[in-house]
Design a protein around this motif. Structure first.
Motif, short mmCIF file in Angstrom:
data_model
loop_
_atom_site.label_atom_id
_atom_site.label_comp_id
_atom_site.label_asym_id
_atom_site.label_seq_id
_atom_site.Cartn_x
_atom_site.Cartn_y
_atom_site.Cartn_z
N LYS A 37 0.81 -1.22 0.00
CA LYS A 37 0.00 0.00 0.00
C LYS A 37 0.85 1.28 0.00
CE LYS A 37 -3.85 -2.31 2.32
NZ LYS A 37 -4.79 -2.32 3.48
N GLY A 38 2.01 1.22 -0.66
CA GLY A 38 2.86 2.39 -0.82
C GLY A 38 3.63 2.81 0.41
N GLU A 39 3.62 1.98 1.46
CA GLU A 39 4.29 2.36 2.71
C GLU A 39 5.79 2.55 2.51
OE1 GLU A 39 4.19 0.98 7.36
OE2 GLU A 39 4.55 -0.57 5.84
N TYR A 40 6.39 1.68 1.70
CA TYR A 40 7.84 1.78 1.48
C TYR A 40 8.21 3.10 0.81
CZ TYR A 40 7.46 -3.34 1.97
OH TYR A 40 7.18 -4.61 2.40
N PHE A 41 7.27 3.65 0.05
CA PHE A 41 7.53 4.87 -0.73
C PHE A 41 7.25 6.13 0.07
CE2 PHE A 41 6.66 8.08 -3.99
CZ PHE A 41 7.72 7.88 -4.86
N PHE A 42 6.21 6.12 0.89
CA PHE A 42 5.77 7.34 1.57
C PHE A 42 6.18 7.39 3.05
CE2 PHE A 42 2.70 6.90 -1.96
CZ PHE A 42 2.90 8.13 -2.57
N ASN A 43 6.50 6.26 3.64
CA ASN A 43 6.89 6.23 5.04
C ASN A 43 8.32 5.69 5.15
OD1 ASN A 43 7.13 6.08 7.80
ND2 ASN A 43 5.65 4.42 8.06
N LEU A 44 9.29 6.58 5.14
CA LEU A 44 10.69 6.16 5.14
C LEU A 44 11.09 5.51 6.46
CD1 LEU A 44 12.33 9.15 3.24
CD2 LEU A 44 11.21 7.11 2.33
N ARG A 45 10.40 5.85 7.53
CA ARG A 45 10.68 5.22 8.82
C ARG A 45 10.44 3.71 8.73
NH1 ARG A 45 10.38 6.06 14.56
NH2 ARG A 45 10.13 8.31 14.39
N SER A 46 9.49 3.29 7.89
CA SER A 46 9.15 1.87 7.79
C SER A 46 10.31 1.04 7.26
CB SER A 46 7.93 1.68 6.89
OG SER A 46 8.23 1.99 5.53
N HIS A 47 11.27 1.68 6.55
CA HIS A 47 12.43 0.94 6.07
C HIS A 47 13.24 0.37 7.22
CE1 HIS A 47 12.45 3.75 2.27
NE2 HIS A 47 11.44 2.89 2.28
N TRP A 48 13.19 1.05 8.38
CA TRP A 48 14.07 0.72 9.49
C TRP A 48 13.34 0.34 10.77
CZ3 TRP A 48 18.76 0.74 7.33
CH2 TRP A 48 18.94 1.54 6.19
N GLU A 49 12.06 0.63 10.84
CA GLU A 49 11.31 0.41 12.07
C GLU A 49 11.22 -1.08 12.38
OE1 GLU A 49 7.91 3.19 13.89
OE2 GLU A 49 7.40 2.20 12.03
N GLY A 50 11.51 -1.42 13.63
CA GLY A 50 11.46 -2.80 14.05
C GLY A 50 12.62 -3.65 13.55
N TRP A 51 13.68 -2.97 13.08
CA TRP A 51 14.81 -3.74 12.55
C TRP A 51 15.47 -4.59 13.63
CZ3 TRP A 51 19.92 -4.26 13.74
CH2 TRP A 51 20.70 -4.98 12.82
N HIS A 52 15.76 -5.85 13.28
CA HIS A 52 16.56 -6.72 14.14
C HIS A 52 17.15 -7.80 13.25
CE1 HIS A 52 13.50 -9.95 14.13
NE2 HIS A 52 12.63 -8.96 14.14
N PRO A 53 18.21 -8.48 13.68
CA PRO A 53 18.91 -9.43 12.82
C PRO A 53 18.04 -10.53 12.24
CG PRO A 53 20.23 -8.93 14.75
CD PRO A 53 18.90 -8.28 14.98
N GLY A 54 16.99 -10.92 12.92
CA GLY A 54 16.15 -12.01 12.43
C GLY A 54 14.86 -11.55 11.81
N LEU A 55 14.83 -10.33 11.29
CA LEU A 55 13.59 -9.79 10.72
C LEU A 55 13.08 -10.69 9.60
CD1 LEU A 55 11.81 -7.22 11.05
CD2 LEU A 55 13.04 -6.28 9.09
N PRO A 56 11.84 -11.18 9.69
CA PRO A 56 11.35 -12.15 8.69
C PRO A 56 11.09 -11.49 7.34
CG PRO A 56 9.59 -11.53 10.20
CD PRO A 56 10.84 -10.89 10.73
N MET A 57 11.11 -12.31 6.31
CA MET A 57 10.87 -11.85 4.94
C MET A 57 9.82 -12.75 4.31
SD MET A 57 13.58 -11.68 1.75
CE MET A 57 14.52 -10.34 2.47
N GLU A 58 8.84 -12.14 3.65
CA GLU A 58 7.81 -12.92 2.98
C GLU A 58 8.37 -13.66 1.77
OE1 GLU A 58 4.53 -10.45 2.00
OE2 GLU A 58 4.00 -10.01 4.08
N ALA A 59 7.69 -14.72 1.40
CA ALA A 59 8.18 -15.57 0.31
C ALA A 59 8.30 -14.81 -1.00
CB ALA A 59 7.26 -16.79 0.15
#
Length: 352
Positions: free
Chosen positions: A138-160
């Motif tokens: 929903k465009g979050e990566y483009f309009f909310n730059l904080r979302s690039h880094w928010e909740g970052w941790h070494p084991g951050l999951p990634m969708e398939a």
């Protein structure tokens, strides 16, 4: 140096919301001021005088290794690369009859399958990225730059879907590096292009292995869109000479699409790349994810990629100036001639 004057996160102009058209001067000022301060703070020489530099570097490397990056991104894309190369060769055999049918000139006939193949690859990847960023995300990566880094941790999951996008994109850059060296005609910007492939691969590796894939996907999207226009323009342009005669419409359409390509290059690869990607990595990152260890390397690669886009923009503007202001044909423009005596000799050796 033990301290730097870094503004509070709340004072960043586009921390919470980045509009469609941010102020580029504000983004540049904050990226330089914030990024340079953090860069100095993280430099080994700024870590203190009580320990030797080698010890500090060892500590830094230990912190990176402790994140346990997924080295699988080095291996699985090799299979993707092999599959893409096989598909490229098969498609080339299928498409070689089209230049023969319309009787293209030899140079255009040689380059035509390459541009068609790249257009298809970039179109598939771009549609994939649009779905993840703007439909699912929903465009979050483009309009909310904080979302690039928010909740970052070494084991951050990634969708398939994101995982396989990264595997395919990395495999494509493996394939492009191989084809640039061994399959495609050697061009005047050969070394710049190879540098671009290497830098792009490192950006993909860092963003994937160290879990900032939201920013990584935005970087990929911004660049893949332009490559569709570029390769599509080349594909159309190769039809300008048929049966030894110049045809008006292919060159006319190619000129229009090239101008569109230049406009999108300025908008996406210069403006949005600066105000969204570089601003996020240089000004936002360490405020939201202070423990992310690859600040220096990631920003260096982003800056290198940005400078290459500026270099290519200069070539585009020179070509447009020669064509529409000085009235030179494409063949008369020294900017367009991507094969000089040295590269012609290299191409002959490759064919042999």
């Amino acid at each position: 140096l033990h301290t730097t004057n870094i503004m509070p996160a709340e004072s960043l102009t586009y921390l919470e919301h980045s509009p469609l058209f941010p102020n580029p001067l504000t983004c540049l000022r904050e990226a330089v001021s914030e990024g340079s301060g953090e860069f100095v703070r993280r430099m080994p020489l700024a870590w203190g005088d009580d320990l030797h530099l080698a010890t500090r570097l060892a500590e830094f490397w230990g912190s990176v290794v402790s994140l346990a990056p997924d080295w699988g991104i080095l291996l699985l894309p090799i299979l993707v690369c092999a599959a893409l190369t096989a598909m490229r060769v098969a498609l080339g055999d299928m498409l070689k009859h089209i230049p023969e049918l319309v009787k293209m000139d030899d140079e255009s006939a040689r380059k035509f399958p390459e541009s068609v193949w790249k257009t298809l690859c970039y179109t598939v990847l771009c549609l994939w990225e649009v779905h993840i960023i703007f439909v699912a995300g929903k465009g979050e990566y483009f309009f909310n730059l904080r979302s690039h880094w928010e909740g970052w941790h070494p084991g951050l999951p990634m969708e398939a879907s994101t995982y396989w996008l990264y595997m395919c994109e990395t495999g494509l850059y493996y394939h492009l590096a191989v084809s640039t060296m061994y399959i495609d005609p050697i061009r005047k910007d050969f070394y710049v292009m190879m540098t671009h492939h290497v830098v792009a691969w490192f950006l993909i590796f860092f963003s994937y292995s160290f879990h900032v894939y939201k920013l990584g996907m935005l970087v990929m999207f911004i660049h893949d869109v332009g490559d569709i226009f570029l390769e599509g323009t080349k594909t159309i342009f190769y039809f300008r000479i048929q049966n030894g005669k110049k045809h008006f419409w292919p060159e006319f359409i190619a000129n229009i699409t090239f101008v569109i390509f230049t406009i999108q290059h300025v908008l996406l690869r210069i403006y949005w790349f600066l105000t969204k990607c570089i601003y996020s990595a240089a000004a936002v990152s360490f405020h939201v994810a202070p423990d992310w260890p690859c600040f220096i390397a990631f920003n260096c690669f982003l800056t290198t990629l940005f400078l290459m886009q500026v270099y290519w923009l200069r070539l585009m503007l020179s070509l447009i100036l020669n064509k529409f202001v000085y009235g030179k044909s494409v063949e008369e423009s020294s900017v367009y001639k991507d094969v000089n005596k040295e590269t012609e000799a290299a191409n002959k050796r490759k064919e042999e």
